[in-house]
Design a protein around this motif. Structure first.
Motif, short mmCIF file in Angstrom:
data_model
loop_
_atom_site.label_atom_id
_atom_site.label_comp_id
_atom_site.label_asym_id
_atom_site.label_seq_id
_atom_site.Cartn_x
_atom_site.Cartn_y
_atom_site.Cartn_z
N ALA A 38 2.21 1.49 -19.96
CA ALA A 38 1.91 2.76 -20.64
C ALA A 38 0.43 3.11 -20.60
CB ALA A 38 2.42 2.73 -22.07
N GLY A 39 -0.20 2.88 -19.44
CA GLY A 39 -1.60 3.25 -19.25
C GLY A 39 -2.62 2.24 -19.74
N MET A 40 -2.18 1.11 -20.26
CA MET A 40 -3.11 0.08 -20.74
C MET A 40 -2.91 -1.22 -19.98
SD MET A 40 -3.45 0.58 -24.84
CE MET A 40 -1.72 0.65 -25.26
N ARG A 41 -3.98 -1.99 -19.89
CA ARG A 41 -3.89 -3.32 -19.28
C ARG A 41 -3.07 -4.19 -20.23
NH1 ARG A 41 -10.29 -3.32 -18.49
NH2 ARG A 41 -9.97 -2.31 -20.48
N GLU A 42 -1.99 -4.75 -19.70
CA GLU A 42 -1.03 -5.49 -20.54
C GLU A 42 -0.35 -6.55 -19.69
OE1 GLU A 42 0.92 -6.35 -24.03
OE2 GLU A 42 -0.40 -4.62 -23.89
N GLY A 43 -0.43 -7.81 -20.10
CA GLY A 43 0.17 -8.90 -19.32
C GLY A 43 -0.93 -9.73 -18.68
N PHE A 44 -0.75 -10.11 -17.42
CA PHE A 44 -1.72 -10.94 -16.72
C PHE A 44 -2.57 -10.07 -15.80
CE2 PHE A 44 -3.30 -13.58 -13.30
CZ PHE A 44 -3.84 -14.64 -14.00
N GLY A 45 -3.89 -10.36 -15.79
CA GLY A 45 -4.76 -9.62 -14.89
C GLY A 45 -6.13 -10.26 -14.77
N THR A 46 -6.89 -9.75 -13.81
CA THR A 46 -8.26 -10.22 -13.60
C THR A 46 -9.20 -9.03 -13.69
OG1 THR A 46 -8.22 -9.94 -11.20
CG2 THR A 46 -7.46 -12.05 -12.06
N HIS A 70 -16.38 -12.67 -14.78
CA HIS A 70 -15.04 -12.59 -14.21
C HIS A 70 -14.05 -13.19 -15.21
CE1 HIS A 70 -12.16 -12.26 -10.95
NE2 HIS A 70 -11.79 -13.50 -11.16
N TYR A 71 -13.08 -12.38 -15.63
CA TYR A 71 -12.05 -12.83 -16.57
C TYR A 71 -10.72 -12.92 -15.84
CZ TYR A 71 -8.66 -12.91 -20.37
OH TYR A 71 -7.62 -13.25 -21.20
N ILE A 72 -10.01 -14.02 -16.03
CA ILE A 72 -8.69 -14.24 -15.47
C ILE A 72 -7.80 -14.64 -16.63
CG2 ILE A 72 -7.31 -15.57 -13.82
CD1 ILE A 72 -10.13 -16.37 -12.59
N GLU A 127 -6.55 -11.06 -24.53
CA GLU A 127 -5.84 -11.69 -25.64
C GLU A 127 -4.87 -12.72 -25.08
OE1 GLU A 127 -2.73 -10.32 -29.01
OE2 GLU A 127 -4.60 -9.17 -28.93
N GLY A 128 -4.95 -13.94 -25.62
CA GLY A 128 -4.10 -15.02 -25.14
C GLY A 128 -4.91 -15.99 -24.31
N ASP A 129 -4.22 -16.75 -23.44
CA ASP A 129 -4.88 -17.73 -22.58
C ASP A 129 -5.69 -17.04 -21.50
OD1 ASP A 129 -3.80 -19.95 -23.90
OD2 ASP A 129 -1.96 -19.85 -22.70
N GLY A 130 -6.89 -17.56 -21.26
CA GLY A 130 -7.71 -16.98 -20.22
C GLY A 130 -8.89 -17.84 -19.85
N ILE A 131 -9.55 -17.43 -18.78
CA ILE A 131 -10.76 -18.10 -18.30
C ILE A 131 -11.81 -17.01 -18.12
CG2 ILE A 131 -11.82 -19.43 -16.44
CD1 ILE A 131 -8.96 -20.40 -15.73
N LEU A 132 -12.99 -17.23 -18.68
CA LEU A 132 -14.11 -16.32 -18.49
C LEU A 132 -15.20 -17.08 -17.76
CD1 LEU A 132 -15.58 -13.65 -18.95
CD2 LEU A 132 -16.32 -14.52 -21.18
N ILE A 133 -15.58 -16.58 -16.59
CA ILE A 133 -16.65 -17.18 -15.80
C ILE A 133 -17.85 -16.24 -15.89
CG2 ILE A 133 -17.36 -17.99 -13.52
CD1 ILE A 133 -14.28 -18.27 -12.92
N PHE A 134 -18.96 -16.76 -16.41
CA PHE A 134 -20.15 -15.95 -16.60
C PHE A 134 -20.88 -15.81 -15.26
CE2 PHE A 134 -19.11 -17.79 -20.66
CZ PHE A 134 -19.19 -16.71 -21.51
N GLY A 135 -21.08 -14.57 -14.86
CA GLY A 135 -21.66 -14.29 -13.55
C GLY A 135 -23.07 -14.78 -13.36
N GLU A 136 -23.89 -14.71 -14.41
CA GLU A 136 -25.30 -15.08 -14.27
C GLU A 136 -25.51 -16.58 -14.19
OE1 GLU A 136 -27.41 -13.09 -17.38
OE2 GLU A 136 -26.87 -11.10 -16.63
N THR A 137 -24.67 -17.36 -14.85
CA THR A 137 -24.88 -18.81 -14.89
C THR A 137 -23.80 -19.61 -14.17
OG1 THR A 137 -23.63 -19.06 -16.95
CG2 THR A 137 -26.01 -18.59 -17.15
N GLY A 138 -22.62 -19.02 -14.01
CA GLY A 138 -21.51 -19.76 -13.44
C GLY A 138 -20.77 -20.60 -14.46
N ASN A 139 -21.28 -20.64 -15.71
CA ASN A 139 -20.59 -21.36 -16.77
C ASN A 139 -19.24 -20.71 -17.03
OD1 ASN A 139 -22.80 -23.04 -17.09
ND2 ASN A 139 -23.67 -21.85 -18.77
#
Length: 135
Positions: free
Chosen positions: A89-97, A106-108, A117-129
């Motif tokens: 319905a026009g919103m990001r919903e479910g799994f995405g990057t 980068h969020y996966i 919202e929920g399980d995810g991985i956030l990779i910080f672009g400036e540090t790679g952390n």
């Protein structure tokens, strides 16, 4: 070469020009969205591939339902930020990057109502952390 333009819909203009040489053919196509209401998606005429434009310059490629992103799709914002994944319905919903063009983050993971919202991985672009867990 002077381009030829057509208006397939009242809010979409397509321009194309072609030049033929003895060794190659060159085709240039310019897609220009104009006069769109805020947030409105307009369908293009590219066969089975839905390429849509919003008034803020976002390009959406993917499935639609009731003229809104629904199913699998990819949105590229005018600043270069890209979301690729599931829509409802026009919103990001479910799994995405999502890759943020400004800082390279980068969020996966899972999305709900356009938010991480929920399980995810956030990779910080400036540090790679990276952070892996609940959002």
């Amino acid at each position: 070469v002077t381009p030829t333009c057509v208006n397939p819909g009242r809010n979409l203009r397509l321009c194309a020009s072609a030049r033929n040489t003895s060794f190659m053919a060159v085709l240039i196509m310019i897609v220009i969205p104009y006069r769109l209401a805020p947030g409105l998606l307009r369908k293009s005429i590219f066969g089975n591939t839905n390429v849509n434009f919003t008034s803020d310059g976002t390009v959406y490629e993917g499935m639609l339902h009731n003229d809104l992103p629904d199913g699998l799709g990819k949105a590229t914002e005018i600043d270069g930020t890209v979301y690729d994944g599931q829509w409802r319905a026009g919103m990001r919903e479910g799994f995405g990057t999502e890759t943020d063009a400004e800082n390279g983050d980068h969020y996966i993971g899972e999305w709900h109502e356009d938010q991480w919202e929920g399980d995810g991985i956030l990779i910080f672009g400036e540090t790679g952390n990276r952070y892996q867990g609940q959002f």
